[in-house]
Design an enzyme around this catalytic site. Sequence first.
Site, PDB file in Angstrom:
ATOM      1  CB  SER A 178      -1.028   0.280   1.123  1.00 30.09           C
ATOM      2  OG  SER A 178      -2.493   0.714   0.953  1.00 30.09           O
ATOM      3  N   PRO A 179       0.121   2.454  -0.501  1.00 31.14           N
ATOM      4  CG  PRO A 179      -0.875   4.098  -1.762  1.00 31.14           C
ATOM      5  CD  PRO A 179      -0.963   2.775  -0.995  1.00 31.14           C
TER       6      PRO A 179
ATOM      7  CE1 TYR B  76      -3.586  14.716   3.833  1.00 37.48           C
ATOM      8  CE2 TYR B  76      -4.166  12.197   2.845  1.00 37.48           C
ATOM      9  CZ  TYR B  76      -2.699  13.473   3.652  1.00 37.48           C
ATOM     10  OH  TYR B  76      -2.508  12.783   4.676  1.00 37.48           O
TER      11      TYR B  76
ATOM     12  NE  ARG C 175      -6.058   3.495  -0.306  1.00 40.87           N
ATOM     13  CZ  ARG C 175      -4.611   3.098   0.455  1.00 40.87           C
ATOM     14  NH1 ARG C 175      -3.824   3.992   0.905  1.00 40.87           N
ATOM     15  NH2 ARG C 175      -4.812   1.709   0.586  1.00 40.87           N
TER      16      ARG C 175
END
Length: 404
Positions: free
Chosen positions: A30-31, A194, A242
């Site tokens: 995963s990031p 974000y 995502r």
Amino acid sequence: MTAQSLPNTPLLFTPTKLRELTIRNRIMASPMCQYHSDDGGPNDWHMMHLGRLAIGGCGIVFGEETAVEPDGRKTHSCAGLYHQSHIAAYRRLTDMIKQHGAVPAIQLGHSGRKGSCHGAIEDWRPLTVEDAKSGLPPWQIMTPSAAISPPRPIPPKEMDHDDIKRVIEAFRTATKRSIDAGYDIVEIHGAHGYLIHQFLSSSANQRDDAYGGSLENRMRFAVEVSAAVREEWPQDKPVFFRLSAVDGKGGSWRLPDSIALAKALRAVDIDVVDVSSGGVTGSSDMPMVPRIPAYQASFSGRIRQEASIKTIAVGGITTAKQAEDILQAGDADIIAMARELLWNADWPAHAAEALGVDDPFSYLPTGYAHRLRLREAQKTMDINQDQNLIAKSLRYFLDDNTSS
Ligand SMILES: Cc1cc2nc3c(=O)[nH]c(=O)nc-3n(C[C@H](O)[C@H](O)[C@H](O)COP(=O)(O)O)c2cc1C
């Protein structure tokens, strides 16, 4: 390093195909933000960090959230792909990841109102004018609705339509650069509070124009970014998105909203939804998602089923059995992991052993695998049959030692 394809291979180790891209197994790193970049660009730290994950056997290796413009970073040391000159350094990473049999993937994002701060270790403390003295000046952050943004030393700017257009074009340009850098998967970061998530959630978006108000309006920015990325990305390669399936504590975005978003994303040819949660907070009574094992897998299952789109389960997955059970239950197509891979970057090879896959060492580099296979053969040697020989050899060395 070859993928297993025996009839009784666990789903976790069955190769999967997304568009024309074949992935050796269903495990995704995963990031993970590293706060180690030089003006956005990667360096030797990223080679080591992603190298560990690539040689450990993951099918997909994601780099961290990578900002599409400098002000879209969270910190001065976050990753970005906002200069042509970044491409060569990212190419070095993708060449290395491919060389070890994994698929390199990039997550493109913009921090919006969560920018201009210190990193995770300092709990994302906002930058102040004091920080400017040590070379870390704060910058003006942008957000859909400035009035409901948490206060900052420099008041945030409410995005106008030119800002919106510019950011969409920045996603487009970063997508083209990602192709030149050798990536096979691009993911749009629409989660964790974000910028894209700020447009989605009414806890951060109280606009009264075409980008605010109704669910359709709040989804508009996410869908326009996705359409721009899809337009640039090669048709034979997949695009991921995502999302936060639900907001965090105090938020307002709910699972039915995510299902509606996943359908809208499917309509603009997004291939896979990566199902996370949290990040936008507000004053409602929505609780925090409990951090139980595999805490977001059931959100992934619902979105997969109700939006008819491939999904990724992530969050609190640590054992091979858990990962396999999620896939077998139809709750996800891919299993993503972050913290467990920091603890054990060779997790895929160990999971292959735990699930009884033939030759789990094949997920490690050839040189490692060779030596580990030899060690395995030694472990299973029937020492009883050779007891006399072993005693004689040991005696030889022990006598030798005592006589010197
Ligand atoms: C060190 C670290 C950095 C992270 N950075 C990112 C990021 O850049 N982008 C993102 O979408 N999620 C990021 N996450 C969240 C993870 O990708 C993952 O969704 C989360 O940690 C839950 O998975 P886990 O329980 O396997 O750790 C980060 C997590 C960690 C531990």
